[in-house]
Design a protein around this motif. Sequence first.
Motif, PDB file in Angstrom:
ATOM      1  N   PHE A  43       0.007  -3.800  -7.785  1.00 27.42           N
ATOM      2  CA  PHE A  43       1.110  -3.858  -6.824  1.00 27.42           C
ATOM      3  C   PHE A  43       0.862  -2.932  -5.639  1.00 27.42           C
ATOM      4  CE2 PHE A  43       5.273  -4.018  -5.028  1.00 27.42           C
ATOM      5  CZ  PHE A  43       5.760  -5.260  -5.405  1.00 27.42           C
ATOM      6  N   PHE A  44       0.111  -1.874  -5.847  1.00 26.93           N
ATOM      7  CA  PHE A  44      -0.261  -1.036  -4.712  1.00 26.93           C
ATOM      8  C   PHE A  44      -1.021  -1.863  -3.681  1.00 26.93           C
ATOM      9  CE2 PHE A  44      -3.271   1.547  -2.357  1.00 26.93           C
ATOM     10  CZ  PHE A  44      -2.471   2.575  -1.880  1.00 26.93           C
ATOM     11  N   GLY A  45      -1.931  -2.711  -4.171  1.00 30.61           N
ATOM     12  CA  GLY A  45      -2.683  -3.564  -3.255  1.00 30.61           C
ATOM     13  C   GLY A  45      -1.795  -4.542  -2.514  1.00 30.61           C
ATOM     14  N   ILE A  46      -0.807  -5.106  -3.205  1.00 33.47           N
ATOM     15  CA  ILE A  46       0.128  -6.036  -2.561  1.00 33.47           C
ATOM     16  C   ILE A  46       0.958  -5.314  -1.508  1.00 33.47           C
ATOM     17  CG2 ILE A  46       2.127  -7.528  -2.955  1.00 33.47           C
ATOM     18  CD1 ILE A  46       1.032  -8.007  -5.796  1.00 33.47           C
ATOM     19  N   TRP A  47       1.548  -4.207  -1.912  1.00 35.15           N
ATOM     20  CA  TRP A  47       2.422  -3.443  -1.010  1.00 35.15           C
ATOM     21  C   TRP A  47       1.657  -2.922   0.206  1.00 35.15           C
ATOM     22  CZ3 TRP A  47       1.692   2.079  -0.821  1.00 35.15           C
ATOM     23  CH2 TRP A  47       2.595   2.764  -0.005  1.00 35.15           C
ATOM     24  N   TRP A  48       0.456  -2.423  -0.016  1.00 40.81           N
ATOM     25  CA  TRP A  48      -0.294  -1.816   1.090  1.00 40.81           C
ATOM     26  C   TRP A  48      -0.761  -2.871   2.088  1.00 40.81           C
ATOM     27  CZ3 TRP A  48       0.125   2.688   2.901  1.00 40.81           C
ATOM     28  CH2 TRP A  48      -0.827   3.219   3.773  1.00 40.81           C
ATOM     29  N   ALA A  49      -1.101  -4.060   1.604  1.00 39.89           N
ATOM     30  CA  ALA A  49      -1.476  -5.145   2.506  1.00 39.89           C
ATOM     31  C   ALA A  49      -0.302  -5.512   3.409  1.00 39.89           C
ATOM     32  CB  ALA A  49      -1.941  -6.361   1.709  1.00 39.89           C
ATOM     33  N   TRP A  50       0.890  -5.567   2.824  1.00 40.89           N
ATOM     34  CA  TRP A  50       2.079  -5.875   3.621  1.00 40.89           C
ATOM     35  C   TRP A  50       2.385  -4.741   4.593  1.00 40.89           C
ATOM     36  CZ3 TRP A  50       6.874  -3.673   4.398  1.00 40.89           C
ATOM     37  CH2 TRP A  50       7.824  -4.480   5.037  1.00 40.89           C
ATOM     38  N   MET A  51       2.289  -3.516   4.138  1.00 39.32           N
ATOM     39  CA  MET A  51       2.571  -2.351   4.983  1.00 39.32           C
ATOM     40  C   MET A  51       1.661  -2.319   6.203  1.00 39.32           C
ATOM     41  SD  MET A  51       4.738   0.352   4.017  1.00 39.32           S
ATOM     42  CE  MET A  51       3.800   1.878   4.173  1.00 39.32           C
ATOM     43  N   ASN A  52       0.371  -2.548   5.997  1.00 39.11           N
ATOM     44  CA  ASN A  52      -0.593  -2.483   7.096  1.00 39.11           C
ATOM     45  C   ASN A  52      -0.205  -3.415   8.226  1.00 39.11           C
ATOM     46  OD1 ASN A  52      -3.897  -1.454   6.193  1.00 39.11           O
ATOM     47  ND2 ASN A  52      -2.024  -0.865   5.176  1.00 39.11           N
ATOM     48  N   PHE A  53       0.175  -4.641   7.873  1.00 40.98           N
ATOM     49  CA  PHE A  53       0.543  -5.598   8.906  1.00 40.98           C
ATOM     50  C   PHE A  53       1.911  -5.284   9.506  1.00 40.98           C
ATOM     51  CE2 PHE A  53       2.893  -9.449  10.075  1.00 40.98           C
ATOM     52  CZ  PHE A  53       2.091  -9.912  11.108  1.00 40.98           C
ATOM     53  N   ALA A  54       2.888  -4.929   8.676  1.00 43.80           N
ATOM     54  CA  ALA A  54       4.255  -4.744   9.158  1.00 43.80           C
ATOM     55  C   ALA A  54       4.350  -3.663  10.219  1.00 43.80           C
ATOM     56  CB  ALA A  54       5.175  -4.424   7.979  1.00 43.80           C
ATOM     57  N   TRP A  55       3.696  -2.531   9.982  1.00 43.47           N
ATOM     58  CA  TRP A  55       3.784  -1.436  10.945  1.00 43.47           C
ATOM     59  C   TRP A  55       2.963  -1.705  12.194  1.00 43.47           C
ATOM     60  CZ3 TRP A  55       6.999   2.753  10.962  1.00 43.47           C
ATOM     61  CH2 TRP A  55       7.767   2.944   9.810  1.00 43.47           C
ATOM     62  N   PHE A  56       1.863  -2.431  12.042  1.00 39.09           N
ATOM     63  CA  PHE A  56       1.111  -2.818  13.237  1.00 39.09           C
ATOM     64  C   PHE A  56       1.936  -3.782  14.076  1.00 39.09           C
ATOM     65  CE2 PHE A  56      -1.586  -5.702  15.601  1.00 39.09           C
ATOM     66  CZ  PHE A  56      -2.432  -4.832  16.273  1.00 39.09           C
TER      67      PHE A  56
END
Length: 375
Positions: free
Chosen positions: A55-68
Amino acid sequence: MRPRYPHEPHRTASPLELFFDLVFVVAVSTAAGQLHHELAAGHPVEGVSMYLMVFFGIWWAWMNFAWFATSFGTDDWLYRVLTIVQMGGVLVLAAGIGPAFHHHDFTVLVLAYVVMRVAMIVQWLRASGASDATRRTARLYALGIAIAQLLWIAFLFVPAEAQMVVFIVLALVEIAVPVVAELRGQTPWHPHHITERYGLFTLIVLGESLLASSNAIIGAIEKVDALGPLISIAVLTLVATAALWWIYFWPPHHRAISTLRRSLRYGYTHYLIFAAAAAFSAGVEVEIERLTGASELDGVAASFTVSVPIAVFLLAVWFVAIRDNADRVVNTVVPLGALLVLFDPILPLPVTLTALILVAIVVVLVLRPPVAARR
């Protein structure tokens, strides 16, 4: 790719961002499903540890795009194409969850990140060429992401017995990249827009809980002798999910990211919020399988698979969004309620105490609105 104005009026999530979020339904559903199978098979420690890693991988992938996207979302053709490439990487990520759970094989997961990271690095390099104010920060992001990805490739050669320790180290490297980059110059995030994005993803994981629970109940109808307990779980699950939604959206979230430090706290704590909300569905499925005799867990252990995720969800939401907008009564009731749900296993009917406590918290929130709303 010029930076977006951080106080742009009426800024909302774009159709592309909503489309991007949809592919995460597959990944979240797969991770929660694997957790459910591990828990039902009587492997809670192994299942939970692998779930947290995946889930860290799922969450971090979403985070990277959302903040960009909140800072540089231009929505031109190249931005769209690169975003769709990242979406393809998320689907590959979902395909790699099973091998990670069953064989500790992270090859497909790392390959998925290579796909997403190539697109993300190109996005940051594009952003670095458009504004002097954010050039250094954008280049630091691109460099940090590239270094982190090289380390993840090396992670594939780590022996299985050392994977957990190395994973934690690399996860810390990942979350350090935004800290280092933003300290050199902050990107212009939009408070209302980014917190709306978090709210939408919360809806996705709560919706996944309803979907998975409903499917499990439908599948169990012919496997139980009496429908009463099954109907009770269905009703209580709906009540609990609705209460979690109510509690999450009670405070004005945009006030929680007024500074860099608060923004980092808000963003990183949502790992617990998202993971707990998705794990809640796995717990309900375990409870249903206990009724049908398909679970290896006893009644107490099965009830904890529901109560623990809810307690984590409540405490995390209170910590990042509620406590700064609430009075003493609310700031007592919410964390106390989170602790009380852990007593749910003492009751013979699953989720009952949890649902009652959640309803009580909602009643208090209705009677005592956010502090600013009273002025």
